[in-house]
Design a protein around this motif. Structure first.
Motif, PDB file in Angstrom:
ATOM      1  N   LYS A 157      -3.077   5.442  -1.780  1.00 38.68           N
ATOM      2  CA  LYS A 157      -3.569   4.423  -2.704  1.00 38.68           C
ATOM      3  C   LYS A 157      -4.161   3.241  -1.945  1.00 38.68           C
ATOM      4  CE  LYS A 157      -0.436   5.470  -6.531  1.00 38.68           C
ATOM      5  NZ  LYS A 157       0.527   4.894  -7.511  1.00 38.68           N
ATOM      6  N   GLU A 158      -4.946   2.448  -2.639  1.00 41.84           N
ATOM      7  CA  GLU A 158      -5.527   1.262  -2.033  1.00 41.84           C
ATOM      8  C   GLU A 158      -4.475   0.151  -1.948  1.00 41.84           C
ATOM      9  OE1 GLU A 158     -10.184   1.742  -3.512  1.00 41.84           O
ATOM     10  OE2 GLU A 158      -8.984   0.015  -4.124  1.00 41.84           O
ATOM     11  N   ARG A 159      -4.739  -0.762  -1.016  1.00 45.38           N
ATOM     12  CA  ARG A 159      -3.855  -1.926  -0.893  1.00 45.38           C
ATOM     13  C   ARG A 159      -3.989  -2.779  -2.154  1.00 45.38           C
ATOM     14  NH1 ARG A 159      -3.624  -5.032   4.753  1.00 45.38           N
ATOM     15  NH2 ARG A 159      -3.266  -2.843   5.289  1.00 45.38           N
ATOM     16  N   GLU A 160      -2.864  -3.219  -2.691  1.00 46.62           N
ATOM     17  CA  GLU A 160      -2.893  -4.033  -3.902  1.00 46.62           C
ATOM     18  C   GLU A 160      -2.109  -5.326  -3.703  1.00 46.62           C
ATOM     19  OE1 GLU A 160      -0.852  -2.641  -7.355  1.00 46.62           O
ATOM     20  OE2 GLU A 160       0.801  -1.737  -6.216  1.00 46.62           O
ATOM     21  N   GLN A 185       0.839  -1.189   0.000  1.00 45.01           N
ATOM     22  CA  GLN A 185       0.000   0.000   0.000  1.00 45.01           C
ATOM     23  C   GLN A 185       0.871   1.235   0.000  1.00 45.01           C
ATOM     24  OE1 GLN A 185      -2.974   0.159   3.103  1.00 45.01           O
ATOM     25  NE2 GLN A 185      -4.207   1.587   1.915  1.00 45.01           N
TER      26      GLN A 185
END
Length: 126
Positions: free
Chosen positions: A42-45, A38
């Protein structure tokens, strides 16, 4: 069940890091394993996952050819070897494990993983 991540740090672009995650309270080989990241804002990917017994392994497009997920059952640890690091790889990296046989899919979905480490910071300087 506990996961303790380590190995993050500051590295120049093009360099390498090996992230490690020690598991305790359960036998890692019976679980799916994964790494997520993360970045700020931003979103966790999902970065990569491997199914129980390492039958199937998946990588995000951004990680293919540069990152390798692995586990050492004798040490009850999982690893992420990150090579050719780029500035955009800068993020907090999290290890995770999942009980389900279907936890690890090509989507590397964080909702399929129940147990999480605390995260380790990777900073890549350009």
């Amino acid at each position: 069940v506990q996961l303790q991540a380590s190995g993050g740090g500051l590295v120049q672009a093009g360099g390498s890091l090996r992230l490690s995650c020690e598991a305790s309270g359960f036998t890692l080989n019976s679980y799916a394993i994964a790494w997520f990241r993360q970045a700020p804002g931003k979103e966790r990917e999902g970065v990569s996952c491997s199914s129980s017994g390492d039958v199937s392994t998946y990588y995000a497009d951004s990680a293919k050819g540069r990152f390798t997920i692995s586990r050492d059952s004798s040490k009850n640890r999982l690893y992420l070897q990150a090579n050719s690091l780029k500035f955009e790889d800068t993020a907090v990296y999290y290890c995770a494990t999942g009980v389900s046989l279907f936890a690890c899919t090509a989507q590397i979905d964080p909702n399929r993983f129940e147990f999480w480490g605390q995260g380790t910071q990777v900073t890549v300087s350009s």
